[in-house]
Design an enzyme around this catalytic site. Structure first.
Site: not given
Length: 482
Positions: A87, A162, A186
């Site tokens: 990420k 996210s 997330s």
């Protein structure tokens, strides 16, 4: 379990578990697997924009080194030769770490974050960076620097956030495994939106840190934020979790926990609690149907499923809006200076909603009492989990919402925040949780969530595997182009 017969799949579509077995038997090389994933990225990433950086040359070099080690017989690491995505809010040595912020477009990491170092030590090949919203603070994955990540099932809907780029990349076969992090859903929310599996471990299990160069993190981040795996199947989650677990002295909450997991599975007849209450927002018929489908699957797998009441979760959800949002105030000058329009709108609506619960300016006493109440809620829930070691509940009260809907206006933000209460309650209390897909309705994935006892990830993985065995295989899939 194996998702499909490995022999019928191209290399990019293999589960990490199957690919690892083929690599060790000499029936697949790490270079072949990596090139296959890179080829898949070339085809589908222009459609969904899940990965915002791919280092092909470095990945091929790492794959060649992995094959050389295989040829020497010097392989013991569980992820040897398996591609992963990291990420874009976590440092990878020599790669940009932008966190979706235009001002950080030239920010090159000088060292791997602890969780990335552990993945490399386990033999993983870092293929690229997955997209995230600006400041990684939203339930989507779009930013002004790298653009919008699209839900592969429907461009009209969010891929979740996210870790939306991570879940989308896994769902579409670009990588078998992806790294994510989770303080308000997330990992689990994008897994739910994209039809894959995502595990939020117990805090301390994985040594997570955004950037070793910074190191200073608010108390809520230390107690609630975790790093964990996203994959197409539960067996792969377990494989990646075992690879990420371990002690790192740079991380204050890191714990030297033993893995692989000891072999003490839940026995037939074990009670599983099911949460049918709606203390914050009523669930939609689709969400309710997914939950009941999971109940039947678990009963058929030999578990005893009983309805439970857990008012601690609704109260923990309210505490999130005190503890996390008060600590987030320290970020507001940076968001105002470097944030894009969506994050500024979303953060503003977040404070509007928080003020409805706690007032515009909660006091230090409110904050202190909030953490004291958190401890009482944890103790209360832990006692209930002695009877019900795993709790089945929705991931959210509604299906994935439309792209950008959650920050369109205050009413929409309020509705999205209420829908996500099961995602946000669990981080406050520090329990592990797993999102598992259950099928597809009206073109969108459905799913459920399993919460377990602290440091008993093996329990939610075992129950998740039983659920997975009864559900249709959704991924890898070809993304919609319209």
């Amino acid at each position: 379990m194996s998702l499909r017969s490995p022999g019928s799949l191209p290399a990019w579509a293999l589960s990490a578990t199957d690919a690892s077995a083929l690599l060790r038997r000499g029936e697949l090389s790490a270079v072949e697997l990596t090139r296959s994933c890179l080829g898949r990225i070339a085809v589908v990433n222009p459609v969904v924009n899940a990965l915002n950086f791919v280092d092909e040359a470095a990945a091929i070099r790492a794959a060649e080194q992995a094959d050389a080690a295989l040829a020497r017989g010097a392989v013991s690491a569980p992820l040897h030769g398996i591609p992963v995505a990291i990420k874009d809010n976590t440092d990878v040595r020599g790669q940009p770490m932008t966190n979706g912020i235009v001002a950080l477009k030239d920010n090159i990491a000088s060292a791997d974050a602890p969780q990335v170092a552990r993945l490399r030590a386990a033999g993983a090949i870092v293929l690229g960076r997955s997209n995230t919203p600006c400041f990684s603070f939203s339930w989507d994955a779009r930013n002004d620097l790298h653009g919008t990540t699209w839900n592969p099932w429907s461009r009209a809907h969010t891929p979740g956030g996210s870790s939306g780029g991570a879940a989308c990349a896994v769902a579409t076969g670009m990588v078998p495994l992806a790294h994510g992090n989770d303080i308000g859903g997330s990992i689990r929310h994008p897994a739910y939106c994209c039809g894959v599996a995502g595990l939020r471990p117990t805090p301390g299990r994985v040594p997570g840190l955004f950037s070793p160069a910074k190191g200073d993190e608010a108390l809520g981040l230390q107690l609630m934020l975790v790093d964990g795996p996203i994959a197409r199947g539960v067996a792969d989650l377990r494989l990646m979790l075992e690879s990420m677990t371990g002690f790192d002295p740079r991380v204050p909450g890191s714990l030297p926990l033993p893995l692989p997991f000891p072999a003490s599975p839940l026995l037939p007849g074990t009670r599983i609690g099911v949460l049918r209450e709606d203390d914050v927002k009523p669930r939609t018929p689709t969400v309710a149907a997914a939950l009941e489908r999971a109940v039947v699957a678990l009963q058929q797998a030999g578990f005893t499923v009983e309805e439970v009441r857990l008012p601690e979760l609704a109260e923990a959800w309210r505490l999130w809006w005190l503890l996390v949002m008060e600590e987030t105030r320290a970020l507001l000058p940076s968001i105002e200076r470097d944030g894009d329009a969506p994050i500024k709108a979303w953060i503003g609506f977040n404070y509007d909603v928080a003020s409805e619960m706690w007032g515009r300016q909660p006091s230090l006493t409110d904050y202190i009492n909030g953490y004291a109440r958190r401890a009482r809620l944890i103790a209360s829930l832990q006692q209930k989990l002695r009877r019900y070691p795993v709790i089945l509940m929705p991931v959210a009260s509604e299906e994935p919402f439309k792209q950008g809907q959650h920050y369109a206006d205050l009413a929409s933000a309020r509705a999205a925040i209420a829908s996500g209460w099961p995602l946000m309650a669990i981080p406050v209390l520090g329990f592990p949780a797993l999102a598992v897909p259950t099928g597809c309705v009206d073109g969108l994935p459905t799913g459920v969530q399993l919460m377990g006892r602290r440091f008993h990830e093996r329990d939610v993985l075992q129950v998740g595997a039983a659920l997975e065995a009864a559900m249709p295989v959704l991924t890898p899939m070809d993304p919609l182009r319209t």
